[in-house]
Design a protein around this motif. Structure first.
Motif, short mmCIF file in Angstrom:
data_model
loop_
_atom_site.label_atom_id
_atom_site.label_comp_id
_atom_site.label_asym_id
_atom_site.label_seq_id
_atom_site.Cartn_x
_atom_site.Cartn_y
_atom_site.Cartn_z
N LEU A 118 10.29 2.59 -2.31
CA LEU A 118 10.35 2.96 -0.91
C LEU A 118 10.43 1.73 -0.02
O LEU A 118 11.24 1.68 0.92
CB LEU A 118 9.08 3.78 -0.58
N VAL A 119 9.64 0.72 -0.30
CA VAL A 119 9.60 -0.47 0.56
C VAL A 119 10.66 -1.50 0.13
O VAL A 119 11.47 -1.93 0.94
CB VAL A 119 8.21 -1.14 0.51
N GLN A 120 10.63 -1.87 -1.15
CA GLN A 120 11.44 -3.02 -1.58
C GLN A 120 12.92 -2.66 -1.73
O GLN A 120 13.76 -3.54 -1.86
CB GLN A 120 10.89 -3.60 -2.89
N CYS A 121 13.24 -1.36 -1.70
CA CYS A 121 14.64 -0.95 -1.68
C CYS A 121 14.97 -0.28 -0.34
O CYS A 121 15.67 -0.84 0.50
CB CYS A 121 14.95 -0.02 -2.86
N GLN A 432 8.22 -6.89 -10.08
CA GLN A 432 7.36 -5.75 -9.74
C GLN A 432 5.87 -6.06 -9.94
O GLN A 432 5.04 -5.44 -9.31
CB GLN A 432 7.78 -4.54 -10.60
N LEU A 433 5.55 -7.03 -10.78
CA LEU A 433 4.13 -7.36 -10.96
C LEU A 433 3.58 -8.14 -9.78
O LEU A 433 2.38 -8.36 -9.70
CB LEU A 433 3.92 -8.18 -12.25
N GLU A 434 4.47 -8.57 -8.88
CA GLU A 434 4.06 -9.50 -7.82
C GLU A 434 4.14 -8.91 -6.42
O GLU A 434 3.92 -9.65 -5.45
CB GLU A 434 4.94 -10.77 -7.91
N HIS A 435 4.52 -7.67 -6.28
CA HIS A 435 4.62 -7.10 -4.93
C HIS A 435 4.14 -5.64 -4.89
O HIS A 435 4.01 -4.99 -5.92
CB HIS A 435 6.05 -7.23 -4.36
N VAL A 436 3.91 -5.17 -3.67
CA VAL A 436 3.49 -3.78 -3.45
C VAL A 436 4.73 -2.90 -3.33
O VAL A 436 5.73 -3.30 -2.74
CB VAL A 436 2.69 -3.69 -2.13
N ASP A 437 4.67 -1.69 -3.88
CA ASP A 437 5.73 -0.72 -3.61
C ASP A 437 5.25 0.69 -3.94
O ASP A 437 4.15 0.87 -4.49
CB ASP A 437 7.01 -1.06 -4.41
N LEU A 438 6.08 1.66 -3.59
CA LEU A 438 5.80 3.05 -3.94
C LEU A 438 7.05 3.57 -4.63
O LEU A 438 8.15 3.51 -4.08
CB LEU A 438 5.51 3.88 -2.69
N ILE A 489 4.21 1.83 3.90
CA ILE A 489 4.00 3.04 3.07
C ILE A 489 3.16 4.05 3.85
O ILE A 489 3.50 5.24 3.90
CB ILE A 489 3.32 2.66 1.73
N ALA A 490 2.09 3.58 4.46
CA ALA A 490 1.21 4.49 5.20
C ALA A 490 1.98 5.19 6.32
O ALA A 490 1.85 6.40 6.53
CB ALA A 490 0.01 3.72 5.75
N GLU A 491 2.81 4.44 7.02
CA GLU A 491 3.59 5.02 8.13
C GLU A 491 4.52 6.12 7.61
O GLU A 491 4.61 7.21 8.20
CB GLU A 491 4.42 3.92 8.82
N ILE A 492 5.22 5.84 6.53
CA ILE A 492 6.21 6.80 6.04
C ILE A 492 5.53 8.04 5.45
O ILE A 492 5.99 9.17 5.65
CB ILE A 492 7.18 6.13 5.03
#
Ligand SMILES: Nc1nc2c(c(=O)[nH]1)N[C@H]1C(S)=C(S)[C@@H](COP(=O)(O)OP(=O)(O)OC[C@H]3O[C@@H](n4cnc5c(=O)[nH]c(N)nc54)[C@H](O)[C@@H]3O)O[C@H]1N2
Ligand SMILES: Nc1nc2c(c(=O)[nH]1)N[C@H]1C(S)=C(S)[C@@H](COP(=O)(O)OP(=O)(O)OC[C@H]3O[C@@H](n4cnc5c(=O)[nH]c(N)nc54)[C@H](O)[C@@H]3O)O[C@H]1N2
Ligand SMILES: [Mo]
Length: 688
Positions: A118-121, A432-438, A489-492
């Motif tokens: 959701l975030v990184q793409c 992916q081990l280094e950033h936040v995403d959903l 993420i919280a906003e979406i």
């Protein structure tokens, strides 16, 4: 010394329907193991051959770990480290100058699904570029035709869970190779087969998925639309249609039936290269066995008639009343089960009007002048989450475009890919081990929060962190260009009705890791008989489109006999078992498993060319020449040759890859790619 050991829950980010849960073990800040999440209902404790080696990717000695500036000719591969501040200031300065002279549409963001999150793409590809008013990218390299075709027919991309295969009595894999491309489906399919479920595979290649089938049908590539219409013809002619279902839930039946009437088995046989008897048999078996499930994915739609093909296939469960039955229906993807709030993703209403659109399959052509048909020339490219030199069609044109001295190219990457070699500035990306995403796999109904397991290596930054930094360098002050990934993420989640109403919050995702979307326990798509189309029914002949017409691929023996006289072989380049597109193709263990670039041809095509198994050959057409090892096997039909996508040019013996050969022609629907509509010939070359 006392060690600290932690296990961190995350999500596999790759472009794959399985969307796995991943558990990383971290010792003293370093990841030492990755494993499949035993509590994720699809993953069930194991990872695929690729992602189980994820640490080899994370700690690859060739990770790009600082920003780099080109120090030599484009493509020479010489770069020198620079500081982030300097990289950001250089990019902002060049973009400002380009905008002043040509307007923001001279900037093209070029990205795809190196990570699907959701975030990184999704957010990373939209917010900053919307704010700039940059060119829009039509992201149609993969499944755009199939996606739109399913939406037109069913109103949305909804599909059953893999586990519902346990209720199927017949499964048809129609241009889909889950053995490699959806590995977590396979245990369910094998269990179903053990319970007596029949498996039919329709694929010009005898894939590993086909090898275990009860019946393998190998049509000529790009002819599946005629096959589906032929099957429909038999269903109608032999009284096998579920007329009660059609009356209640299907629109456009009469128009569709009139088209199908033009495809009696003999005609469908002549087009597809199958026998008329086989087409009749396929229709009878499909109609006689309930519930019958069709899985059709993207391979079958990377042809000139890709959209019409998927529409024709998606008609068959409607004719037989299989939609809404547990174990029946059709699986393309589950992507529309949640529709994220578009405004929260892109904040487009607060931005300048969207720039003109460039089709990503036409990158080479666009850089070489086609862009000027609808706007300024492309003067700046920002490439991330994609490796177009290897993965996009017609590499020769792309490389020629990237070599333009006046083009300012930024590539945000993990590695010095074949594309990054053409960059003016390379920025180091996180794994992916280094950033936040959903994340959510497009084959199931679960969201998984990806908590970072380790700190970014070197100076690597995530896609979204780079967008925030660029926004700042450009002087943008909007709060939605400054948020952390967690705030995004919280906003979406809050803006999207489905998650808001179900109480799926950031905190809950952080606490639980994987959360099921709010669907009934016994969810079966379309069980209520309601489709989100204009008529509320399955649309076999949507307004303005009509029924799914069949056309020959313009680049095929039937579509262009003159071209086929020179290049008689139809080339299919599908997903490699050990790579994901070109991702993983630089990892030593997976390269060894995939061995080398190989082209498979039928003995009857090899013999007249004097080719024997193991020969070095050249595959060629007007677009290029690529060297590979020949494998002679009767795994595909005569006239069809097969290889895989993904091998890096710079790591291949001749410095080239299969997309030197593929067509950048667009399909009938949604500007989709047509990789598999490619004619070639093959010659043996003297061994050196
Ligand atoms: N291991 C691995 N997994 C992957 C990928 C990968 O590269 N490697 N790629 C990922 C991506 S990006 C995607 S989109 C999905 C795609 O997932 P799939 O759709 O399963 O993948 P493909 O391998 O592209 O194509 C599937 C099959 O379509 C067949 N095919 C091609 N043309 C025709 C045709 O005209 N008719 C019929 N009936 N069949 C045809 C091919 O021979 C191939 O076996 O997989 C994802 N998963
Ligand atoms: N011949 C042929 N070609 C095909 C196909 C085919 O069937 N045949 N299939 C097509 C399909 S289905 C698809 S989807 C496309 C896929 O094509 P692409 O989207 O270009 O996929 P990849 O080649 O895997 O390149 C993804 C890149 O993203 C990088 N990356 C990974 N994570 C991150 C990150 O967090 N940040 C940044 N900035 N970069 C990251 C990876 O290192 C990798 O180099 O390929 C297409 N190409
Ligand atoms: Mo794809």
């Amino acid at each position: 010394m006392q060690h600290t050991i932690e296990t961190i829950k995350g999500a596999c980010p790759h472009d794959c329907p399985d969307g796995c849960g991943m558990i990383t073990t971290v010792r003293d800040g370093s990841a030492i193991a990755v494993a499949g999440d035993p509590n994720h209902p699809m993953t069930r404790g194991w990872l695929c051959v690729k992602v189980s080696r994820y640490l080899e990717r994370v700690y690859h000695p060739k990770r790009v770990l600082t920003p780099l500036r080109r120090a030599g000719a484009k493509s020479a591969g010489h770069f020198e480290p620079i500081a982030w501040d300097e990289a950001l200031a250089t990019i902002a300065g060049r973009w400002r100058a380009i905008i002043a002279e040509y307007g923001a549409e001279a900037i093209l963001p070029y990205s795809y699904t190196g990570v699907l999150g959701l975030v990184q793409c999704m957010v990373a590809e939209s917010r900053l570029f919307n704010r700039l008013g940059a060119s829009q990218l039509e992201r149609s390299i993969c499944g755009a035709a199939g996606e739109l075709a399913i939406q037109q027919t069913l109103g949305g991309r909804l599909a059953p869970e893999y586990s519902d295969l346990l209720h199927s009595r017949l499964v048809v894999l129609w241009g889909s190779n889950p053995h490699s491309t959806a590995p977590h489906l396979m245990p369910f399919l094998r269990d179903a087969q053990r319970n007596g479920c029949e498996l039919i595979v329709i694929d010009p290649l005898r894939t590993p998925s086909a090898a275990a089938a009860n019946w393998h049908l190998a049509p000529l590539p790009g002819t599946d639309g005629a096959l589906a219409l032929g099957v429909a013809n038999v269903l109608i002619a032999e009284g096998l249609v579920d007329h009660e279902y059609v009356r209640q839930h299907v629109a456009g039946y009469e128009e569709f039936a009139a088209l199908a009437a033009q495809f009696p088995p003999a005609r469908a046989a002549a087009i597809t290269g199958l026998s008329a008897g086989d087409i009749v048999e396929l229709a009878r078996r499909y109609a006689a066995t309930r519930p019958a499930h069709i899985r059709t994915t993207d391979g079958v739609q990377r042809h000139a008639s890709g959209g019409n093909t998927i529409r024709a296939i998606a008609a068959l469960p409607a004719l037989t009343g299989n939609y809404g039955l547990r174990g029946g229906g059709l699986a393309y993807s589950t992507s529309d089960v949640i529709v994220w709030d578009a405004e929260a993703i892109g904040h487009a209403s607060e931005c300048p009007p969207p720039g003109r659109t460039i089709n990503m399959n036409r990158l080479g052509a666009a850089l070489l002048g086609e862009a000027e048909e609808n706007g300024p020339p492309i003067k700046a490219l920002y490439i991330f989450n994609t490796n177009p030199v290897v993965s996009a069609p017609n590499s020769g044109k792309i490389i020629a475009g990237l070599q333009r001295e006046d083009l300012f190219t930024v590539v945000h990457e993990l590695f010095l890919t074949d594309t990054a070699r053409y960059a003016d500035i390379i920025l180091p990306a996180t794994t992916q081990l280094e950033h936040v995403d959903l994340n959510k796999g497009y084959g199931h109904h679960y969201l998984t929060y990806n908590r970072p397991a380790i700190a970014p290596l070197g100076e690597a930054r995530s896609n979204w962190d780079v967008m925030r930094a660029l926004a700042e360098a450009l002087g943008f002050t909007e709060p939605w260009l400054r948020q952390t990934a967690d705030d995004v993420i919280a906003e979406i989640l809050q803006a999207t009705p489905m998650t808001r109403e179900a109480g799926i919050t950031l905190e809950r995702l952080q606490a639980e890791g994987t959360v099921r979307l709010p669907l009934p326990e016994d969810y079966v798509p379309f069980a209520d008989g309601i489709f989100a189309t204009p008529s509320g029914k399955v649309e076999l002949a949507p307004e303005g489109l009509g029924p799914p017409l069949y056309r020959d691929n313009p680049e095929s023996p039937a579509g262009d006999p003159e071209l086929a006289a020179r290049y008689p072989l139809m080339l299919i380049s599908s997903g490699a078992h050990h790579f994901l597109s070109s991702s993983f193709a630089n990892m030593p263990t997976l390269r060894r498993k995939q061995r080398e670039p190989i082209v498979t041809l039928h003995p009857d095509d090899a013999a007249p060319r004097g080719i024997v198994d193991g020969d070095t050959v050249e595959i060629f057409n007007d677009r290029g020449v690529v060297r590979m090892r020949a494998r002679v096997a009767d795994e595909l039909r005569r006239g069809v040759v097969g290889t895989v996508k993904g091998w890096w040019h710079s790591l291949s013996p001749d410095g080239k890859g299969v997309n030197w050969l593929t067509s950048d022609r667009l399909a009938d629907t949604a500007g989709n790619s047509t990789f598999h509509a490619t004619l070639v010939d093959i010659r043996k070359i003297a061994d050196t």
